[in-house]
Structures are given as structure tokens and as C-alpha cells.
Write a protein that holds these residues in place. Structure first.
Motif, PDB file in Angstrom:
ATOM      1  N   VAL A  46       0.843  -1.205   0.000  1.00 30.09           N
ATOM      2  CA  VAL A  46       0.000   0.000   0.000  1.00 30.09           C
ATOM      3  C   VAL A  46       0.874   1.250   0.000  1.00 30.09           C
ATOM      4  CG1 VAL A  46      -1.586   1.346   1.447  1.00 30.09           C
ATOM      5  CG2 VAL A  46      -2.073  -1.061   0.945  1.00 30.09           C
ATOM      6  N   ALA A  47       1.945   1.245   0.789  1.00 35.16           N
ATOM      7  CA  ALA A  47       2.843   2.404   0.827  1.00 35.16           C
ATOM      8  C   ALA A  47       3.473   2.656  -0.543  1.00 35.16           C
ATOM      9  CB  ALA A  47       3.932   2.201   1.886  1.00 35.16           C
ATOM     10  N   GLU A  48       3.876   1.597  -1.225  1.00 34.76           N
ATOM     11  CA  GLU A  48       4.467   1.750  -2.557  1.00 34.76           C
ATOM     12  C   GLU A  48       3.427   2.241  -3.567  1.00 34.76           C
ATOM     13  OE1 GLU A  48       7.271   1.918  -5.593  1.00 34.76           O
ATOM     14  OE2 GLU A  48       7.507   1.872  -3.428  1.00 34.76           O
ATOM     15  N   LEU A  49       2.212   1.711  -3.501  1.00 35.29           N
ATOM     16  CA  LEU A  49       1.141   2.170  -4.400  1.00 35.29           C
ATOM     17  C   LEU A  49       0.819   3.641  -4.148  1.00 35.29           C
ATOM     18  CD1 LEU A  49      -1.221  -0.938  -4.336  1.00 35.29           C
ATOM     19  CD2 LEU A  49       0.146  -0.130  -6.277  1.00 35.29           C
ATOM     20  N   GLN A  50       0.859   4.041  -2.887  1.00 40.09           N
ATOM     21  CA  GLN A  50       0.625   5.446  -2.551  1.00 40.09           C
ATOM     22  C   GLN A  50       1.773   6.305  -3.076  1.00 40.09           C
ATOM     23  OE1 GLN A  50       0.287   6.237   1.637  1.00 40.09           O
ATOM     24  NE2 GLN A  50      -0.573   8.260   1.318  1.00 40.09           N
ATOM     25  N   HIS A  51       2.991   5.834  -2.915  1.00 42.81           N
ATOM     26  CA  HIS A  51       4.166   6.558  -3.418  1.00 42.81           C
ATOM     27  C   HIS A  51       4.090   6.739  -4.940  1.00 42.81           C
ATOM     28  CE1 HIS A  51       8.324   7.843  -3.839  1.00 42.81           C
ATOM     29  NE2 HIS A  51       8.475   6.908  -4.761  1.00 42.81           N
ATOM     30  N   LEU A  52       3.570   5.737  -5.628  1.00 44.99           N
ATOM     31  CA  LEU A  52       3.427   5.804  -7.085  1.00 44.99           C
ATOM     32  C   LEU A  52       2.242   6.675  -7.512  1.00 44.99           C
ATOM     33  CD1 LEU A  52       4.088   2.040  -7.917  1.00 44.99           C
ATOM     34  CD2 LEU A  52       5.619   3.977  -8.388  1.00 44.99           C
ATOM     35  N   GLY A  53       1.427   7.116  -6.532  1.00 52.76           N
ATOM     36  CA  GLY A  53       0.278   7.962  -6.838  1.00 52.76           C
ATOM     37  C   GLY A  53      -0.931   7.191  -7.344  1.00 52.76           C
ATOM     38  N   LEU A  54      -0.953   5.880  -7.124  1.00 54.96           N
ATOM     39  CA  LEU A  54      -2.037   5.052  -7.639  1.00 54.96           C
ATOM     40  C   LEU A  54      -3.194   4.908  -6.658  1.00 54.96           C
ATOM     41  CD1 LEU A  54       0.132   2.291  -9.343  1.00 54.96           C
ATOM     42  CD2 LEU A  54      -0.792   4.410 -10.326  1.00 54.96           C
ATOM     43  N   LEU A  55      -2.912   5.124  -5.386  1.00 49.03           N
ATOM     44  CA  LEU A  55      -3.990   5.146  -4.404  1.00 49.03           C
ATOM     45  C   LEU A  55      -3.715   6.205  -3.371  1.00 49.03           C
ATOM     46  CD1 LEU A  55      -3.116   3.651  -1.515  1.00 49.03           C
ATOM     47  CD2 LEU A  55      -3.504   1.608  -2.832  1.00 49.03           C
ATOM     48  N   ALA A  56      -4.783   6.637  -2.725  1.00 48.24           N
ATOM     49  CA  ALA A  56      -4.676   7.622  -1.651  1.00 48.24           C
ATOM     50  C   ALA A  56      -5.020   6.919  -0.350  1.00 48.24           C
ATOM     51  CB  ALA A  56      -5.632   8.782  -1.902  1.00 48.24           C
ATOM     52  N   ALA A  57      -4.277   7.240   0.680  1.00 48.03           N
ATOM     53  CA  ALA A  57      -4.513   6.650   1.995  1.00 48.03           C
ATOM     54  C   ALA A  57      -4.716   7.771   2.998  1.00 48.03           C
ATOM     55  CB  ALA A  57      -3.335   5.772   2.398  1.00 48.03           C
ATOM     56  N   ARG A  58      -5.846   7.703   3.687  1.00 51.63           N
ATOM     57  CA  ARG A  58      -6.133   8.686   4.744  1.00 51.63           C
ATOM     58  C   ARG A  58      -6.085   7.958   6.076  1.00 51.63           C
ATOM     59  NH1 ARG A  58     -10.808   9.534   1.844  1.00 51.63           N
ATOM     60  NH2 ARG A  58     -11.919   8.944   3.719  1.00 51.63           N
ATOM     61  N   ARG A  59      -5.466   8.600   7.056  1.00 51.13           N
ATOM     62  CA  ARG A  59      -5.350   8.014   8.389  1.00 51.13           C
ATOM     63  C   ARG A  59      -6.487   8.485   9.275  1.00 51.13           C
ATOM     64  NH1 ARG A  59       0.868   7.787  10.289  1.00 51.13           N
ATOM     65  NH2 ARG A  59       1.283   5.910   9.118  1.00 51.13           N
ATOM     66  N   GLY A  60      -6.649   7.761  10.369  1.00 43.49           N
ATOM     67  CA  GLY A  60      -7.596   8.176  11.395  1.00 43.49           C
ATOM     68  C   GLY A  60      -9.026   7.760  11.105  1.00 43.49           C
ATOM     69  N   ARG A  61      -9.902   8.293  11.952  1.00 43.48           N
ATOM     70  CA  ARG A  61     -11.320   7.972  11.828  1.00 43.48           C
ATOM     71  C   ARG A  61     -11.836   8.452  10.470  1.00 43.48           C
ATOM     72  NH1 ARG A  61     -15.878   8.344  16.288  1.00 43.48           N
ATOM     73  NH2 ARG A  61     -17.579   7.755  14.929  1.00 43.48           N
ATOM     74  N   GLY A  62     -12.544   7.589   9.795  1.00 40.80           N
ATOM     75  CA  GLY A  62     -13.044   7.919   8.467  1.00 40.80           C
ATOM     76  C   GLY A  62     -11.990   7.775   7.389  1.00 40.80           C
ATOM     77  N   GLY A  63     -10.828   7.269   7.767  1.00 43.06           N
ATOM     78  CA  GLY A  63      -9.751   7.098   6.804  1.00 43.06           C
ATOM     79  C   GLY A  63      -9.902   5.810   6.025  1.00 43.06           C
TER      80      GLY A  63
END
Length: 144
Positions: A46-63
Motif C-alpha cells: 500500500v505504501a508503494e502504491l501510494q508513493h506511485l500515486g495510484l492510491l490515496a490513503a487517509r489516516r484516522g477515523r473515516g480514513g
């Protein structure tokens, strides 16, 4: 040629997120559970996909995880290259160099085969991979 587990997981995550309805956003823990892989492995992918800009990851409640537009239209070949790297199929120059390296024709043949493999995946997008009947099957993979 065999794909790394991380490459396989990256493609499955992108495909599953591509068919998400948007009402829920799975977390990395949800992905790990749904794909039956260790959390640490899913987190790296997931971190690599986020680094590549292919997915967005939001932390916390509602993330959670959502596919970006770049992820939706990403070339499958490009994703595979990102995870697999551009190295040779065989390591002719490793710790014990191959005695045939100066005149071997196998290395070139394997390199051409690898490029043909990638070339066949290049025109395909993540959206192409979730067309019927695959999309419906992917929805059966419960994430959250």
C-alpha cells in the motif's frame, strides 16, 4: 517468469479498489485480511502504491484507501515493472559469474522474452482488468 508476491498483491488491491462503490473505504488491515496476507506485507505494498500515486490513503477515523484517477488508468505493465524492477531474469554476473557470459545467447533471448511479457501488459489498464465478469467477482472479496 513468476511475479513477486508484492506485485500480485498490488494488482489485486488496485483491481479491488477499482470496483469499490465509494460508500466505504477499506483500511490496510482490511486489505490484509481480505487478501489473506500479513499486515506488514500489505502495508509495504500500500505504501508503494501510494508513493506511485495510484492510491490515496487517509489516516484516522473515516480514513482508508481509495483509488486515484492515475490508479484507475494505470498501465498494468507499468505497475508490474514498478514492483518487479527492470533487472534481468537471470543473474549472469552474480557472486559466481556464469562462465558462458562472454558468448551466451540465452541472456539476450530471456531479456527479449521479458520485454515481450511487459509489452503485452502495457496497453492494459486497471479498468480493463475489472471489466465483466471480473468486477462482480472482485466485489465478492469483502473489505470492510
Amino acid at each position: 517468469m513468476r511475479l513477486l508476491r508484492s506485485t500480485d498483491l498490488a494488482l489485486r488491491v488496485l483491481m479491488r479498489l477499482a470496483v469499490a462503490d465509494g460508500t466505504t473505504t477499506p483500511t490496510t488491515r482490511d486489505v490484509a485480511a481480505a487478501m489473506e496476507v500479513p499486515y506488514t506485507h500489505a502495508a509495504k505494498v500500500v505504501a508503494e502504491l501510494q508513493h506511485l500515486g495510484l492510491l490515496a490513503a487517509r489516516r484516522g477515523r473515516g480514513g482508508g484507501l481509495t483509488l486515484t484517477e492515475a490508479g484507475r488508468t494505470a498501465s498494468v505493465g507499468a505497475v508490474v515493472r514498478s514492483f518487479e524492477g527492470n533487472g534481468d531474469v537471470v543473474d549472469c554476473d552474480g557472486a559466481a559469474p556464469c562462465p558462458l557470459s562472454s558468448g551466451c545467447r540465452l541472456r539476450g533471448a530471456l531479456r527479449r522474452a521479458q520485454e515481450a511479457f511487459y509489452a503485452s501488459l502495457d496497453p492494459l489498464t486497471v479498468e480493463d482488468m475489472v471489466a465483466a465478469p471480473t468486477g462482480a467477482l472482485l466485489l465478492g472479496i469483502t473489505m470492510r
